[in-house]
Design a protein around this motif. Structure first.
Motif, PDB file in Angstrom:
ATOM      1  N   UNK A 153       0.670  -1.173  -0.058  1.00 34.23           N
ATOM      2  CA  UNK A 153      -0.013   0.013   0.169  1.00 34.23           C
ATOM      3  C   UNK A 153       0.884   1.213   0.044  1.00 34.23           C
ATOM      4  N   UNK A 154       0.444   2.385  -0.647  1.00 36.58           N
ATOM      5  CA  UNK A 154       1.218   3.617  -0.613  1.00 36.58           C
ATOM      6  C   UNK A 154       0.140   4.669  -0.650  1.00 36.58           C
ATOM      7  N   UNK A 155       0.658   5.854  -0.643  1.00 32.00           N
ATOM      8  CA  UNK A 155       0.081   7.350  -0.546  1.00 32.00           C
ATOM      9  C   UNK A 155       0.850   7.976  -1.387  1.00 32.00           C
ATOM     10  N   UNK A 156       0.259   8.550  -2.684  1.00 34.26           N
ATOM     11  CA  UNK A 156       0.848   9.671  -3.355  1.00 34.26           C
ATOM     12  C   UNK A 156       0.460  10.906  -3.211  1.00 34.26           C
ATOM     13  N   UNK A 157       1.216  12.247  -2.807  1.00 33.61           N
ATOM     14  CA  UNK A 157       0.596  13.490  -2.736  1.00 33.61           C
ATOM     15  C   UNK A 157       0.924  14.372  -3.893  1.00 33.61           C
ATOM     16  N   UNK A 158       0.254  15.485  -4.026  1.00 37.00           N
ATOM     17  CA  UNK A 158       0.664  16.260  -4.976  1.00 37.00           C
ATOM     18  C   UNK A 158      -0.239  17.540  -4.531  1.00 37.00           C
ATOM     19  N   UNK A 159       0.388  18.730  -5.212  1.00 41.07           N
ATOM     20  CA  UNK A 159      -0.084  20.017  -5.000  1.00 41.07           C
ATOM     21  C   UNK A 159      -0.104  20.891  -6.341  1.00 41.07           C
ATOM     22  N   UNK A 160      -1.277  21.408  -6.757  1.00 38.52           N
ATOM     23  CA  UNK A 160      -1.330  22.036  -7.986  1.00 38.52           C
ATOM     24  C   UNK A 160      -1.584  23.527  -7.545  1.00 38.52           C
ATOM     25  N   UNK A 161      -0.608  24.345  -7.966  1.00 39.23           N
ATOM     26  CA  UNK A 161      -0.860  25.694  -7.745  1.00 39.23           C
ATOM     27  C   UNK A 161      -0.987  26.667  -8.932  1.00 39.23           C
ATOM     28  N   UNK A 162      -1.607  27.656  -8.992  1.00 37.17           N
ATOM     29  CA  UNK A 162      -1.648  28.685 -10.352  1.00 37.17           C
ATOM     30  C   UNK A 162      -2.006  29.855  -9.625  1.00 37.17           C
ATOM     31  N   UNK A 163      -1.969  31.013 -10.612  1.00 36.55           N
ATOM     32  CA  UNK A 163      -2.123  32.293 -10.014  1.00 36.55           C
ATOM     33  C   UNK A 163      -3.532  32.663 -10.896  1.00 36.55           C
ATOM     34  N   UNK A 164      -4.566  33.487 -10.061  1.00 34.12           N
ATOM     35  CA  UNK A 164      -5.594  33.992 -10.836  1.00 34.12           C
ATOM     36  C   UNK A 164      -5.555  35.473 -11.182  1.00 34.12           C
ATOM     37  N   UNK A 165      -6.562  36.021 -11.771  1.00 32.28           N
ATOM     38  CA  UNK A 165      -6.272  37.150 -12.570  1.00 32.28           C
ATOM     39  C   UNK A 165      -5.853  38.188 -11.445  1.00 32.28           C
ATOM     40  N   UNK A 166      -6.022  37.911 -10.267  1.00 32.53           N
ATOM     41  CA  UNK A 166      -5.470  39.200  -9.414  1.00 32.53           C
ATOM     42  C   UNK A 166      -4.152  38.974  -8.732  1.00 32.53           C
ATOM     43  N   UNK A 167      -3.334  37.735  -9.338  1.00 36.06           N
ATOM     44  CA  UNK A 167      -2.176  37.194  -8.936  1.00 36.06           C
ATOM     45  C   UNK A 167      -2.130  36.759  -7.607  1.00 36.06           C
ATOM     46  N   UNK A 168      -3.109  35.957  -7.333  1.00 35.37           N
ATOM     47  CA  UNK A 168      -3.471  35.241  -5.879  1.00 35.37           C
ATOM     48  C   UNK A 168      -3.353  33.949  -6.151  1.00 35.37           C
ATOM     49  N   UNK A 169      -2.692  33.106  -5.330  1.00 33.92           N
ATOM     50  CA  UNK A 169      -2.587  31.656  -5.533  1.00 33.92           C
ATOM     51  C   UNK A 169      -3.739  31.013  -5.181  1.00 33.92           C
ATOM     52  N   UNK A 170      -3.969  30.265  -6.294  1.00 35.31           N
ATOM     53  CA  UNK A 170      -5.182  29.273  -6.024  1.00 35.31           C
ATOM     54  C   UNK A 170      -4.498  27.819  -6.377  1.00 35.31           C
ATOM     55  N   UNK A 171      -5.144  26.940  -5.653  1.00 35.52           N
ATOM     56  CA  UNK A 171      -4.622  25.349  -5.953  1.00 35.52           C
ATOM     57  C   UNK A 171      -5.388  24.501  -5.187  1.00 35.52           C
ATOM     58  N   UNK A 172      -4.681  23.244  -5.260  1.00 42.16           N
ATOM     59  CA  UNK A 172      -5.438  22.038  -4.785  1.00 42.16           C
ATOM     60  C   UNK A 172      -4.042  21.007  -4.124  1.00 42.16           C
ATOM     61  N   UNK A 173      -4.396  20.724  -2.869  1.00 42.88           N
ATOM     62  CA  UNK A 173      -3.786  19.702  -2.186  1.00 42.88           C
ATOM     63  C   UNK A 173      -4.416  18.256  -2.457  1.00 42.88           C
ATOM     64  N   UNK A 174      -3.358  17.236  -2.976  1.00 44.28           N
ATOM     65  CA  UNK A 174      -4.250  16.007  -3.162  1.00 44.28           C
ATOM     66  C   UNK A 174      -3.492  14.730  -2.654  1.00 44.28           C
ATOM     67  N   UNK A 175      -4.163  13.823  -1.822  1.00 47.14           N
ATOM     68  CA  UNK A 175      -3.388  12.493  -1.790  1.00 47.14           C
ATOM     69  C   UNK A 175      -4.419  11.578  -2.473  1.00 47.14           C
ATOM     70  N   UNK A 176      -3.593  10.608  -2.680  1.00 48.52           N
ATOM     71  CA  UNK A 176      -4.311   9.363  -3.429  1.00 48.52           C
ATOM     72  C   UNK A 176      -3.699   7.934  -3.014  1.00 48.52           C
ATOM     73  N   UNK A 177      -4.559   7.141  -2.780  1.00 49.08           N
ATOM     74  CA  UNK A 177      -4.182   5.799  -2.064  1.00 49.08           C
ATOM     75  C   UNK A 177      -4.007   4.907  -2.969  1.00 49.08           C
ATOM     76  N   UNK A 178      -3.126   3.875  -3.052  1.00 47.87           N
ATOM     77  CA  UNK A 178      -2.977   2.731  -3.764  1.00 47.87           C
ATOM     78  C   UNK A 178      -2.875   1.443  -2.683  1.00 47.87           C
ATOM     79  N   UNK A 179      -3.679   0.546  -2.944  1.00 47.72           N
ATOM     80  CA  UNK A 179      -3.624  -0.703  -1.901  1.00 47.72           C
ATOM     81  C   UNK A 179      -3.341  -1.684  -2.942  1.00 47.72           C
ATOM     82  N   UNK A 180      -2.996  -2.978  -2.305  1.00 47.97           N
ATOM     83  CA  UNK A 180      -2.876  -4.252  -3.303  1.00 47.97           C
ATOM     84  C   UNK A 180      -3.907  -4.665  -4.138  1.00 47.97           C
TER      85      UNK A 180
END
Length: 108
Positions: free
Chosen positions: A4-31
């Motif tokens: 079993x394992x857990x993968x994590x990731x972050x996706x970040x971008x700038x909106x039209x006012x140069x503020x950060x927007x994004x998502x934190x993710x975890x995904x699990x894989x099991x046998x």
């Protein structure tokens, strides 16, 4: 390898006012369940102009790590795990948490 394992990731971008927007993710894989990995985990290399590569967001890294450790403790039986989700997203701008049980396709 049936590990079993857990993968994590972050996706970040700038909106039209140069503020950060994004998502934190975890995904699990099991046998027993891992086919969803290719649906939700990117195996592409990042663009050199990717915002995440050019800034430090320690708080998002910390949040992502805490989510993954919490899920690992559920897999290990330390915490109860009523939902048994295999994929979870935290959206920064909406403070929304989405969890998906990829085994039955239900999001909540």
């Amino acid at each position: 390898m049936k590990v079993p394992f857990i993968d994590v990731g972050i996706d970040i971008g700038l909106d039209d006012k140069s503020r950060l927007r994004g998502i934190c993710r975890f995904t699990v894989g099991t046998p027993d369940f891992h086919k969803h990995i290719y649906e939700v985990v990117s195996f592409d290399s990042s663009d050199v102009d990717d915002v995440y590569r050019n800034i430090q967001v320690a708080d998002l890294n910390m949040l992502n790590a805490a989510m993954a450790v919490g899920k690992w403790k559920k897999l290990a039986g330390f915490y109860a795990d009523d939902v048994r989700e295999h994929h979870s997203l935290y959206t920064i701008a909406t403070h929304g948490l989405t969890k998906e049980d990829k085994t039955c396709g239900v999001a909540s």
